[in-house]
Design a protein around this motif. Structure first.
Motif, mmCIF file in Angstrom:
data_model
loop_
_atom_site.group_PDB
_atom_site.id
_atom_site.type_symbol
_atom_site.label_atom_id
_atom_site.label_comp_id
_atom_site.label_asym_id
_atom_site.label_seq_id
_atom_site.Cartn_x
_atom_site.Cartn_y
_atom_site.Cartn_z
ATOM 1 N N ALA A 63 11.089 -15.636 89.808
ATOM 2 C CA ALA A 63 11.338 -15.177 91.170
ATOM 3 C C ALA A 63 11.627 -13.678 91.115
ATOM 4 O O ALA A 63 12.201 -13.178 90.150
ATOM 5 N N ASP A 64 11.227 -12.972 92.162
ATOM 6 C CA ASP A 64 11.464 -11.525 92.210
ATOM 7 C C ASP A 64 12.934 -11.190 91.979
ATOM 8 O O ASP A 64 13.262 -10.221 91.307
ATOM 9 N N GLY A 65 13.825 -11.999 92.540
ATOM 10 C CA GLY A 65 15.253 -11.756 92.399
ATOM 11 C C GLY A 65 15.773 -11.946 90.981
ATOM 12 O O GLY A 65 16.886 -11.534 90.662
ATOM 13 N N ASP A 66 14.964 -12.581 90.123
ATOM 14 C CA ASP A 66 15.368 -12.793 88.731
ATOM 15 C C ASP A 66 14.954 -11.639 87.824
ATOM 16 O O ASP A 66 15.340 -11.590 86.659
ATOM 17 N N ILE A 67 14.156 -10.719 88.337
ATOM 18 C CA ILE A 67 13.687 -9.592 87.537
ATOM 19 C C ILE A 67 14.748 -8.496 87.585
ATOM 20 O O ILE A 67 14.666 -7.540 88.348
ATOM 21 N N THR A 68 15.802 -8.713 86.784
ATOM 22 C CA THR A 68 16.964 -7.822 86.769
ATOM 23 C C THR A 68 17.327 -7.483 85.324
ATOM 24 O O THR A 68 16.997 -8.248 84.401
ATOM 25 N N PRO A 69 18.029 -6.371 85.125
ATOM 26 C CA PRO A 69 18.490 -6.058 83.769
ATOM 27 C C PRO A 69 19.367 -7.161 83.179
ATOM 28 O O PRO A 69 19.323 -7.408 81.978
ATOM 29 N N LEU A 92 7.207 -5.279 83.630
ATOM 30 C CA LEU A 92 6.113 -6.076 84.206
ATOM 31 C C LEU A 92 5.365 -6.838 83.119
ATOM 32 O O LEU A 92 5.011 -8.011 83.298
ATOM 33 N N GLU A 93 5.126 -6.189 81.981
ATOM 34 C CA GLU A 93 4.479 -6.875 80.856
ATOM 35 C C GLU A 93 5.359 -8.006 80.336
ATOM 36 O O GLU A 93 4.866 -9.094 80.000
ATOM 37 N N LEU A 94 6.662 -7.765 80.284
ATOM 38 C CA LEU A 94 7.603 -8.779 79.822
ATOM 39 C C LEU A 94 7.614 -9.981 80.761
ATOM 40 O O LEU A 94 7.601 -11.129 80.305
#
Length: 85
Positions: free
Chosen positions: A56-62, A41-43
């Motif tokens: 986008a939420d969908g881009d917050i992936t490993p 979240l900080e990143l």
């Protein structure tokens, strides 16, 4: 550079200035214990504030956030999308 900004953020925010603990740019930040779910979240906030776009939420992936190289590539792709819009 993008890599330099990301590395500086990691060292300052997660390693308390200990640059020697930062894994190589291609090594996992999660597997090496540098970032956890709160760190992600900080990143995300850092990426949005520093590079001027909303993730986008969908881009917050490993795949996008697990290595310095992946983060830099994601930022480059996202900047191109923003320019094209």
């Amino acid at each position: 550079t993008t890599h330099g900004a990301i590395r500086a953020f990691m060292i300052e925010s997660f390693l308390f200035g200990d640059e020697s603990s930062l894994p190589a740019d291609h090594e996992s930040l999660i597997a090496n214990g540098i970032i956890d779910s709160t760190g992600v979240l900080e990143l995300v906030a850092f990426i949005e504030d520093t590079f001027g776009f909303t993730m986008a939420d969908g881009d917050i992936t490993p795949e996008n956030l697990d290595t310095v190289d992946n983060i830099a590539a994601y930022v480059a792709r996202s900047r191109e999308r923003v320019k094209a819009a």
